[in-house]
Design a protein around this motif. Structure first.
Motif, PDB file in Angstrom:
ATOM      1  N   ASP A  82      -8.260  56.087  -2.907  1.00 42.30           N
ATOM      2  CA  ASP A  82      -8.951  57.364  -2.682  1.00 42.30           C
ATOM      3  C   ASP A  82      -9.963  57.297  -1.550  1.00 42.30           C
ATOM      4  N   ARG A  84      -9.703  56.232   1.307  1.00 41.98           N
ATOM      5  CA  ARG A  84      -9.133  56.554   2.617  1.00 41.98           C
ATOM      6  C   ARG A  84      -9.293  58.026   2.970  1.00 41.98           C
ATOM      7  N   TYR A  85      -9.447  58.864   1.938  1.00 44.88           N
ATOM      8  CA  TYR A  85      -9.535  60.308   2.176  1.00 44.88           C
ATOM      9  C   TYR A  85     -10.975  60.821   2.137  1.00 44.88           C
ATOM     10  N   ASP A  87     -14.854  61.303   3.611  1.00 42.40           N
ATOM     11  CA  ASP A  87     -15.628  61.260   4.845  1.00 42.40           C
ATOM     12  C   ASP A  87     -16.919  60.483   4.587  1.00 42.40           C
TER      13      ASP A  87
END
Length: 222
Positions: A82, A84-85, A87
């Protein structure tokens, strides 16, 4: 991949000449700075994020900062794919929320009251302050220890001291909302409260064909 490194920003220098050591969180070419409990004289922290040997407590400070960064990296690792998604703002909020869970609930609640005042929501802030005052007179508690069992004990304490049912409901709701505000921030939501749960339910119920009278009754509007 997110990187974490200690740094010093000279935007605020205390009277003793020291600045806060911050953790510089970099991800996807964006940066956020996380405050730490440690202070140091400007120039005593190298560009590599290490306290220079000429500082009297450089060994202890370097060890403490390394431990803090290891804890942050462990949290990121626990998030799995998760991350990786996410910000950089979401990552920073995750780290702050993880720290708050082990902190004093009253301390965080006071910070939330300050936020409400800054937003101009003074009536809410006054009500939260009253709730916090009663909680402070009952006990101090870690954020992660606020649960159903604790709220039941706090409810009995309020009843014992002559508080009316509606006042008790408001105070308990405030405690829940302070907890929800922390959860919301970890997902980038600045003001998550029980209001969201109530009216999300009513929207879903309406979409499923539940009668408006039934929804109004469930929300306590009638």
């Amino acid at each position: 991949m997110a990187t974490l490194i200690p740094c010093v920003k000279n935007d605020f220098v205390k009277n003793d000449g020291k600045c806060n050591i911050k953790i510089r969180l970099s991800h996807d070419q964006k940066v956020r700075y996380l405050k730490t409990p440690y202070y140091i004289e400007p120039g005593m922290l190298g560009r590599n994020g290490k306290v220079k040997p000429k500082h009297a407590n450089y060994i202890e400070l370097n060890a403490a900062l390394t431990k803090l960064i290891d804890e942050y990296n462990s949290l990121f690792a626990s998030l799995g794919p998760d991350i990786r998604y996410m910000d950089v703002n979401t990552m920073a909020n995750k780290l702050r929320c993880n720290e708050a869970n082990g902190a004093s609930f009253l301390k965080y609640a006071n910070r939330r009251i300050k936020e409400l005042k800054e937003e101009g929501r003074h009536s809410y802030a006054i009500s939260y302050e009253a709730s916090n005052k009663w909680l402070a007179g009952f006990t101090d508690i870690l954020f992660k220890e606020i649960n159903h069992e604790f709220l039941e004990k706090f409810q009995k304490h309020l009843k014992k001291n002559g508080k009316k049912v509606n006042t008790i409901r408001i105070y308990l709701t405030h405690n829940i909302n302070v907890r929800l505000s922390l959860i919301g921030k970890s997902f980038g939501i600045n003001d998550l409260t029980t209001y969201y749960a109530r009216y999300s339910w009513s929207t879903i119920a309406s979409s499923l064909g539940v009668l408006q009278d039934t929804i109004s009754h469930a929300l306590g509007h009638v």
